[in-house]
Design an enzyme around this catalytic site. Structure first.
Site, PDB file in Angstrom:
ATOM      1  N   LYS A  17      33.297  41.163  34.369  1.00  0.00           N
ATOM      2  CA  LYS A  17      32.871  40.779  33.020  1.00  0.00           C
ATOM      3  C   LYS A  17      31.459  41.329  32.877  1.00  0.00           C
ATOM      4  O   LYS A  17      30.488  40.581  32.640  1.00  0.00           O
ATOM      5  CB  LYS A  17      32.958  39.243  32.887  1.00  0.00           C
ATOM      6  CG  LYS A  17      32.817  38.709  31.489  1.00  0.00           C
ATOM      7  CD  LYS A  17      34.016  38.944  30.601  1.00  0.00           C
ATOM      8  CE  LYS A  17      33.733  38.426  29.204  1.00  0.00           C
ATOM      9  NZ  LYS A  17      34.675  38.897  28.180  1.00  0.00           N
ATOM     10  N   ASP A  51      39.196  39.582  30.577  1.00  0.00           N
ATOM     11  CA  ASP A  51      40.011  39.084  29.451  1.00  0.00           C
ATOM     12  C   ASP A  51      41.068  40.121  29.070  1.00  0.00           C
ATOM     13  O   ASP A  51      42.235  39.789  28.820  1.00  0.00           O
ATOM     14  CB  ASP A  51      39.129  38.706  28.252  1.00  0.00           C
ATOM     15  CG  ASP A  51      38.003  39.686  27.994  1.00  0.00           C
ATOM     16  OD1 ASP A  51      37.739  40.553  28.851  1.00  0.00           O
ATOM     17  OD2 ASP A  51      37.370  39.599  26.924  1.00  0.00           O
ATOM     18  N   ASP A  58      47.760  34.274  39.973  1.00  0.00           N
ATOM     19  CA  ASP A  58      48.835  33.369  39.551  1.00  0.00           C
ATOM     20  C   ASP A  58      49.578  33.932  38.342  1.00  0.00           C
ATOM     21  O   ASP A  58      50.805  33.806  38.236  1.00  0.00           O
ATOM     22  CB  ASP A  58      48.290  31.981  39.217  1.00  0.00           C
ATOM     23  CG  ASP A  58      48.332  31.066  40.425  1.00  0.00           C
ATOM     24  OD1 ASP A  58      48.358  31.592  41.550  1.00  0.00           O
ATOM     25  OD2 ASP A  58      48.330  29.837  40.244  1.00  0.00           O
ATOM     26  N   ASP A  98      41.736  34.230  41.379  1.00  0.00           N
ATOM     27  CA  ASP A  98      42.528  32.999  41.435  1.00  0.00           C
ATOM     28  C   ASP A  98      43.449  32.941  40.217  1.00  0.00           C
ATOM     29  O   ASP A  98      44.654  32.689  40.315  1.00  0.00           O
ATOM     30  CB  ASP A  98      41.546  31.810  41.430  1.00  0.00           C
ATOM     31  CG  ASP A  98      42.218  30.495  41.748  1.00  0.00           C
ATOM     32  OD1 ASP A  98      43.419  30.500  42.062  1.00  0.00           O
ATOM     33  OD2 ASP A  98      41.540  29.456  41.660  1.00  0.00           O
ATOM     34  N   TYR A 106      33.031  29.533  43.337  1.00  0.00           N
ATOM     35  CA  TYR A 106      33.599  28.400  44.073  1.00  0.00           C
ATOM     36  C   TYR A 106      32.691  27.930  45.203  1.00  0.00           C
ATOM     37  O   TYR A 106      32.807  26.809  45.681  1.00  0.00           O
ATOM     38  CB  TYR A 106      34.982  28.756  44.636  1.00  0.00           C
ATOM     39  CG  TYR A 106      36.057  28.989  43.573  1.00  0.00           C
ATOM     40  CD1 TYR A 106      35.762  28.845  42.225  1.00  0.00           C
ATOM     41  CD2 TYR A 106      37.347  29.337  43.923  1.00  0.00           C
ATOM     42  CE1 TYR A 106      36.723  29.057  41.258  1.00  0.00           C
ATOM     43  CE2 TYR A 106      38.319  29.547  42.947  1.00  0.00           C
ATOM     44  CZ  TYR A 106      37.998  29.407  41.619  1.00  0.00           C
ATOM     45  OH  TYR A 106      38.957  29.617  40.655  1.00  0.00           O
TER      46      TYR A 106
END
Ligand code: NAD
Length: 369
Positions: free
Chosen positions: A196, A228, A256, A252, A145
């Site tokens: 990852k 994943d 959620d 992020d 980001y």
């Protein structure tokens, strides 16, 4: 403990309604634990624009600079004045600015679903065990980001190319890892670090550094999980998690997903932590949800997320785990008594009674004794 200065920024929509209940709880805690809070309220968001022409008025920012922590409501009203450009609208001009100003690098989002609220969770009861209790620790100021270069180029052949850069330094990973291990030490002593590493250089470094930091926390078990798989495991077996440690973008998304397990945003607090000076850690504490314009001003909002944000503030900024736990306990008692705001109410919930924001807040204050 000496005086504690708190900036209370209620903001917009349901912000002032839920903040009022949270401040009542804070005052009750002050009496119960003989603490000394100086709480100063100030406008932010559209309330800031109305009062002083800016979403984060200078006086509000100054107040925050002179405070030990910020208790934040929510900001933003999508239907207000479309002529105000995005960068001056509250979400960016107030919230993102505060995160940047105070270098709030660690975002903590606890997700709790007591067994008694099993109906609010989208998972089948047998996947919920004895209820859910996990904490997502998300790095908030690095990664994709913020990394540069970040741009969109015209390639001149009818094509454009967008570039975002994922970048982390050793020290950025170390400091967020320490937050996660310290939090796990006060919980069930397990950290699941998400990466990852099979594809990304960032993942390899993340895994190396987190493993090294873990040596300083021998009482905490560390496991690594690819992002994943983590997305899948959260739905298949969420009870396996205690603390989930993530870089910014993975956090992020997974925070959620984890939040959805609790059934309502109205139950979820969050903390964004910055630097620690002596025994105090500067932090901004806010509900995970937004201003909920659909229910604002109607005494319908669930104040629990804002009240639990006070609990997190006491625990993480001021080291008063006893006071933070007292609030959590009072919330648990009131839920067990059957009080429900509309967001967590179900007609199938035998013995439940639907109440408004004020009654929920007042009953939690009463439960604090
Ligand atoms: P929202 O979180 O405000 O609302 C989503 C849904 O959750 C709504 O149905 C709402 O009624 C419900 N909800 C949220 N909090 C609740 C509570 N305490 N009790 C009961 N129900 C609750 O999200 P949105 O509608 O997408 O956004 C509204 C505004 O809030 C937007 O301007 C958005 O940018 C802003 N926002 C601000 C923050 C923040 O200040 N940190 C966070 C998210 C969204």
């Amino acid at each position: 403990m000496s005086q504690i200065k708190i900036a209370a920024l209620a903001g917009d929509g349901i912000g002032p309604e839920v903040m009022r209940e949270a401040l009542n709880v804070l005052r009750a805690i002050e009496r119960k634990f003989s603490l000394d809070f100086i709480v100063t309220e100030a406008p932010v968001g559209w309330a800031g624009i109305d009062a002083a022409g800016r979403a984060l008025p200078d006086a509000t920012l100054e107040l925050c600079r002179g405070s030990d922590a910020i208790l934040f409501g929510s900001v933003g009203l999508p239907d207000r004045d479309p002529t105000v450009p995005t960068e001056q609208r509250p979400e960016r001009a107030a919230l993102l600015r505060l995160r940047k100003e105070f270098q709030l690098f660690a975002n903590l989002r606890p997700v709790r679903l007591p067994k008694i609220l099993a109906h609010a969770c989208p998972l089948r009861p047998e996947r919920q065990g004895d209820g859910l209790d996990l904490l997502v620790v998300r790095e908030l100021t690095g990664g994709m980001y913020f990394g540069t270069p970040k741009m969109t180029e015209d390639l001149g052949n009818g094509q454009r190319r967008a570039t975002d850069t994922m970048v982390y330094t050793t020290s950025e990973i170390e400091r967020i890892a320490r937050v996660a291990f310290a939090a796990a030490g006060n919980r069930r002593k397990k950290v699941t670090s998400i990466d990852k590493a099979n594809v990304l250089e960032n993942g390899v470094l993340w895994r190396e550094v987190v493993t090294r930091v873990s040596k300083s926390y021998p009482e905490v078990t560390l496991e690594h999980m690819f992002v994943d798989n983590a997305a899948m495991q959260l739905l298949l077996k969420p009870t396996q998690f205690d603390v989930i440690l993530c870089e910014n973008m993975f956090g992020d998304i997974l925070s959620d997903e984890a939040a959805a397990l609790a059934g309502s945003l109205g139950m979820l607090p969050s903390a964004s932590l910055g630097a620690t000076t002596g025994q105090r850690t500067f932090g901004l504490y806010e509900p995970a949800g937004g201003t909920a314009p659909d229910i604002a001003g109607k005494n319908l909002a669930n104040p629990i997320a804002q009240i639990l944000s006070v609990s997190m503030m006491l625990t993480y900024s001021f080291g008063r785990v006893d006071a933070g736990d007292a609030i959590q306990n009072a919330v648990r008692v009131v839920i067990e008594q059957g009080l429900r705001t509309g967001d967590i109410y179900s007609t199938a919930d035998v013995g439940a009674r639907r109440v408004g924001t004020r009654e929920m807040g007042a009953t939690i204050v009463a439960a604090l004794g």
